[in-house]
Design a protein around this motif. Sequence first.
Motif: not given
Length: 242
Positions: A123, A148, A150-151
């Motif tokens: 990401e 990012r 996000e995961s």
Amino acid sequence: METPRTRRRRGRTTLMIAGAAVLGVVAGACAGFLVQADREPTALPPLSQPVLAQGKGEVEPLSAAQDRRVKTDGDLRKLLITRPKGAKDNAFAVDSDGWADLATYAARYKRPGNTFNNLVDNEFRRAAMTSWQVGEAYTVEVALVQFRQESKAAASEWAENGVYWAEEEDDTRSWPIPGTGDGNGTAYVHDSPEEEAGYLPMYSAEAYAWRGDICLEIRVYDIKPISKAKIMDLAQRQVGKL
């Protein structure tokens, strides 16, 4: 030759002992139940809890100096250390605007295709870079790579990837970078140069650290051995900017 041992058969005595043990457990449980039945019931605590007083007024937001997201969500290039006076662009300088897109950043690696795919999986968000040269060969490259996240915690993973390959090099010394926390930043000096026919031997040093969603990378090259002081100075100043 060792004589085979004969397997002992289980006789009735064992079964009787096992049966007595079971009866003992049952009898003990029954006795415990009768003792509990004769006791007075214990009162349970009330379900309701005291109501906490709510604070009055509004909570003041963090200042720009206190809120790290204000820094890292802004112009990432402003967090890069500045080049020293008298330095010039090197032959492999990034774009003059200081940004490196995904393809540009991946192209710096030996296997850009694999790196590109790994960055997509991690990401990748953006990268800010600066580089300069002093004298004939002393070159510095600094990159702040933002994810990012996000995961997964990709910034720390990317820094650990750099650490892994740095430690694979022979004749390498390393030190933790002050101010990065336990194991969150390491600087390396490779004491053996890379040698290629037709070129001068090239020494290198590097540093990796992470802070939040940003991975810090520093690489230094020179035709002379690089001291610990040089790479540590760059690493500490860049960590301080974050």
